[in-house]
Motif scaffolding. Structure first.
Motif, short mmCIF file in Angstrom:
data_model
loop_
_atom_site.label_atom_id
_atom_site.label_comp_id
_atom_site.label_asym_id
_atom_site.label_seq_id
_atom_site.Cartn_x
_atom_site.Cartn_y
_atom_site.Cartn_z
N PRO A 84 4.13 19.59 17.19
CA PRO A 84 3.13 20.27 16.36
C PRO A 84 3.00 19.71 14.95
O PRO A 84 2.00 19.96 14.27
CB PRO A 84 3.63 21.72 16.32
CG PRO A 84 5.10 21.62 16.61
CD PRO A 84 5.26 20.47 17.53
N GLU A 85 3.98 18.93 14.50
CA GLU A 85 3.92 18.40 13.15
C GLU A 85 3.19 17.06 13.08
O GLU A 85 2.98 16.52 11.98
CB GLU A 85 5.34 18.24 12.58
CG GLU A 85 6.21 17.21 13.28
CD GLU A 85 6.78 17.70 14.61
OE1 GLU A 85 7.53 16.93 15.25
OE2 GLU A 85 6.50 18.84 15.01
N LEU A 86 2.77 16.50 14.22
CA LEU A 86 2.05 15.24 14.26
C LEU A 86 0.59 15.47 14.67
O LEU A 86 0.28 16.41 15.39
CB LEU A 86 2.69 14.28 15.27
CG LEU A 86 4.01 13.62 14.89
CD1 LEU A 86 4.50 12.74 16.02
CD2 LEU A 86 3.86 12.79 13.63
N ALA A 87 -0.29 14.59 14.22
CA ALA A 87 -1.71 14.67 14.60
C ALA A 87 -1.90 14.01 15.96
O ALA A 87 -2.60 13.00 16.11
CB ALA A 87 -2.57 13.98 13.54
N LEU A 140 -2.41 17.65 26.26
CA LEU A 140 -2.28 18.77 25.31
C LEU A 140 -0.84 19.29 25.27
O LEU A 140 -0.41 19.82 24.24
CB LEU A 140 -3.25 19.88 25.68
CG LEU A 140 -4.73 19.53 25.47
CD1 LEU A 140 -5.62 20.67 25.93
CD2 LEU A 140 -5.02 19.20 24.01
N PHE A 141 -0.11 19.13 26.36
CA PHE A 141 1.32 19.51 26.32
C PHE A 141 2.08 18.59 25.37
O PHE A 141 2.96 19.04 24.63
CB PHE A 141 1.92 19.42 27.73
CG PHE A 141 3.34 19.90 27.79
CD1 PHE A 141 3.63 21.24 28.03
CD2 PHE A 141 4.41 19.02 27.59
CE1 PHE A 141 4.94 21.68 28.08
CE2 PHE A 141 5.71 19.45 27.64
CZ PHE A 141 5.99 20.80 27.88
N ILE A 142 1.73 17.29 25.38
CA ILE A 142 2.36 16.36 24.43
C ILE A 142 2.06 16.81 23.01
O ILE A 142 2.94 16.82 22.14
CB ILE A 142 1.85 14.93 24.67
CG1 ILE A 142 2.27 14.42 26.04
CG2 ILE A 142 2.36 13.99 23.58
CD1 ILE A 142 1.69 13.06 26.40
N ALA A 143 0.81 17.21 22.76
CA ALA A 143 0.43 17.66 21.42
C ALA A 143 1.19 18.93 21.03
O ALA A 143 1.65 19.07 19.89
CB ALA A 143 -1.08 17.90 21.36
#
Length: 764
Positions: A362-365, A355-358
């Motif tokens: 923030p602009e990628l799914a 979730l840190f990678i996500a």
């Protein structure tokens, strides 16, 4: 106790006056001090892989300052910890390369020793067949060019040593070994090029290296793709061969002059220290020669990349996945896989890192990619790297941490897979059922059952969606209880509910043959004062009843009296253990025991599975007779049910691990090499028997036209044969010559022969 600060802020303990000291020299012992230093080094170096908190630049600065005076005195400890960190956290190799670059700028000799150490480790891992470690170490050495530690010329020599065999096939080994080795060497280099391609682009021999890779990728035969595909004739994005896909991604990057990918997908922490690193002196990598192929080496096969989300079909229109053949997609998935590889045993830490990678992109799914990668690893063929529960527990944790974001994505993924069940490889089926039932059990079994009910209207008994729903409902009942699941399902799915899981005792009917003996036995068995010898005498004295009927009566009586729980059943089986062994010394008699179990617990598959497994462990039932019973006429219809194959795999595992059997068997295999050889022989014998029996069942079936009952049933059992070959791929590889003879039988069905031959091409 007082605390003092020494060695650049490392806390150490002051020894008290009554502690031991060196009275001769007056010096205090340094053991505690050294232990504290090593522990602090280990904590700080592993801290470079922790996402969040202090910035990576500050962590590197603090680590560099702390170790500046220890690079010589604690060199061996630093290098040992560095090796562990690089291997345990491959997604953070750039951070560890930056640390080495900063250390090299302070101490040129340390930089040289580090290179010598890591190249020795590279050779060690090659000689020991630790292929994943080889790829990670090569990736680390490549990043040292970005940190100005190694020269580009020496790095090119190292990369050339890896791809040289793509020009000239290795001399030893089979054709399959040859291609697997070259594929793996090529993949090692290709996976490192995105990080260093721009720096090497203008160097001599770099274009030749790329041409060599291109020729190899175009000439190789990707015969494994149809065999390892999760989907057959699906409208989903096709599964791509990992090596070919990565080649296209790297080639696209080269065509764009090695432009940096968007969204910070290439971590480059060394850029913050560019001025300091640029001032350091470089080293030439030690001369490296690729060890030749050794007999017995088995290389990682090129895998297929799992796709269910296209870049345009995410649930949030403002979020997109990078295109499948873009380097961004590869780098994003590689980050997720590195986290999964490093933290799969710690679901909470694994989920937080993902979730840190996500959050950092923030602009990628990214969440879609996380779900896709986890499910792809879970469904990977020939077999997943981890048990299904590992992947499932991480997805559950992700849903709990992001309750408004992750669950809809998991639902979307499950819906996509469900809609393509018709074309799913049967070898993936059990994993899918086990995962989704586990997932639902953690969320109260709430699901959009009504939507799936609408999709399954009019489905035939043997259609994949019907089988899936039947098995999913059954597994949910096993994880919960019948009435709860029955109340959650809509009426339109009621026909997928199994019967109430109650035992059936047929000898309650006095007109059935054997009922009289059953009544006598029941009366004696209910009396706690009755000795086991009395039961023996009653069975022996029943001269008007056949031996097989006696066994059936006795088995059903035992299960009928102990049906309250597994504990009651196990206690009864233990009490009459010797009676069972005396009654059933051979195949026919043991089949009678299993027939009795099946008749009593016909409506409870879990009980059948557990009771038979228990009796194998008690050495009442022999594994080879369990196999022959599973493929016998009584169980023919059950071959489309999961529990039958669960029992088959449990039986094989008990042969593979005789320590799980009774004390007598454990004694036979304890620390005896000859017994190990006997165990290997037993495993191969039972696996060959299983394959021959599956072929016999298939030969008796007819593969009818598409959509017919015969077609679905034939394809289902054929898929189970393939699953069995995949599950025991190493053992079946050793049986290759026998499999070749089987596949060349002129009377063998063409579909069966092709499946076995495709497997042989993959493993031989």
């Amino acid at each position: 106790m007082k605390r003092s600060v020494s060695l650049k802020g490392v806390p150490t303990r002051e020894p008290s006056s009554d502690e031991d000291s060196d009275t001769t020299t007056g010096k205090k012992p340094r053991l505690v001090l050294d232990q504290d230093v090593v522990k602090t080094m280990d904590t700080m170096m592993h801290g470079l892989s922790y996402l969040g908190g202090t910035s990576i630049e500050l962590k590197l600065e603090n680590l560099s300052c702390f170790l500046s005076s220890l690079l010589e005195s604690h060199k061996s400890d630093i290098l040992r910890i560095l090796e562990n960190c690089v291997l345990e956290h491959p997604g953070h190799v750039s951070a560890y390369a930056t640390f080495v670059g900063l250390a090299n700028a302070r101490n040129f000799r340390f930089g040289s020793d580090c290179l010598q150490f890591m190249v020795r480790k590279l050779r060690h891992y090659l000689l020991n067949g630790e292929w994943l470690h080889v790829r990670v170490v090569l990736r680390f050495l490549v990043d040292l060019l970005n940190c100005n530690v190694v020269t580009s010329a020496s790095l090119m020599k190292l990369l050339t040593a890896f791809v040289a065999e793509c020009e000239d096939p290795c001399e030893a080994g089979s054709v399959s070994d040859d291609q697997s080795r070259r594929d793996w060497l090529a993949f090692c280099v290709l996976s490192a090029l995105p990080f260093v391609g721009k720096e090497l682009d203008q160097k001599p021999d770099f274009q030749r290296l790329l041409v060599t890779l291109q020729i190899h990728v175009k000439k190789r035969e990707a015969l494994h793709v149809p065999l390892l595909s999760v989907w057959r004739d699906s409208t989903l994005p096709p599964l791509l061969d990992q090596l070919e896909s990565l080649w296209h991604q790297v080639k696209a990057m080269e065509e764009h002059q090695w432009a940096e990918p968007d969204h910070q997908l290439l971590p480059r922490p060394y850029l913050a220290f560019d001025e300091r690193l640029s001032a350091a002196l470089q080293h030439s990598l030690p001369t490296f020669e690729m060890p030749p192929h050794q007999r017995g080496w088995s290389y990682p096969q090129s895998e297929l990349i799992f796709r269910i989300f296209d870049f345009s079909i995410t649930s949030h229109e403002e979020l997109k996945l990078p295109p499948s053949l873009s380097i961004e997609r590869y780098l994003l998935e590689a980050q997720v896989r590195h986290v999964l590889q490093s933290h799969h045993l710690e679901r909470k830490k694994c989920a937080k890192h993902m979730l840190f990678i996500a959050a950092s992109k923030p602009e990628l799914a990214v969440c879609h990619s996380i779900v896709e990668v986890i499910l792809g690893e879970m469904l990977r063929l020939p077999k997943a790297a981890l048990p299904t529960i590992n992947y499932g527990s991480i997805l559950i944790e992700l849903c709990r941490l992001q309750p408004y974001k992750m669950p809809p994505i998991v639902v979307q993924a499950a819906n996509i897979i469900y809609s393509h069940l018709e074309s799913m490889n049967v070898a993936c089926f059990d994993r899918l059922v086990n995962w989704l039932s586990l997932h639902l059990s953690n969320f109260g079994f709430h699901w959009h059952w009504g939507q799936w009910a609408h999709d399954c209207l009019g489905l035939g008994y043997f259609q994949p969606k019907a089988i899936f729903l039947r098995e999913l409902v059954g597994k949910c009942i096993r994880l919960s209880y019948y009435r709860k699941i029955a109340t959650l399902l809509p009426p339109s799915l009621a026909h997928f509910l199994p019967p109430m899981p109650h035992p059936k005792f047929k000898y309650i009917d006095p007109l059935i043959s054997g009922a009289t003996l059953s009544e006598l036995l029941l009366e004696a068995m209910r009396d706690k004062r009755t000795e086991v010898d009395r039961i023996h005498a009653l069975l022996k004295g029943a001269t008007t009843t056949t031996e097989l009927r006696k066994i059936n009566v006795f088995t059903q009586n035992c299960l009928h009296l102990s049906c309250k729980s597994f504990s009651h059943t196990f206690a009864t089986l233990a009490k009459y253990h010797q009676v069972f062994k005396d009654l059933a010394p051979a195949e026919e008699e043991q089949h009678a025991i299993m027939e009795g179990i099946f008749e009593v617990w016909f409506n409870n598959q879990h009980y059948i599975l557990v009771v038979i497994e228990k009796m194998i462990r008690m050495e009442v039932l022999m594994p080879k007779y369990v196999v022959s019973w599973l493929f016998g006429p009584l169980m023919r219809r059950e071959l489309t049910k999961m529990y039958t194959w669960e029992l088959l795999h449990v039986t094989v595992r008990l042969v593979q691990n005789p320590q799980r059997l009774g004390p007598r068997k454990r004694h036979l295999v304890k620390d005896e090499p000859k017994d190990s050889a006997l165990t290997d022989s037993a495993i191969r014998g039972i696996l060959l028997d299983i394959l021959q029996r599956i072929i016999k069942v298939l030969s008796a079936e007819s593969d009818g036209p598409d959509g017919s009952v015969e077609h679905y049933r034939f394809q289902w059992i054929l898929g189970r044969m393939q699953e069995t070959l995949f599950t025991y791929v190493d053992e079946y590889q050793k049986l290759g010559s026998k499999l070749v003879k089987i596949s060349e039988d002129v009377d063998l069905n063409n579909s069966i022969a092709k499946s076995i031959q495709a497997f042989l091409v993959y493993v031989m």
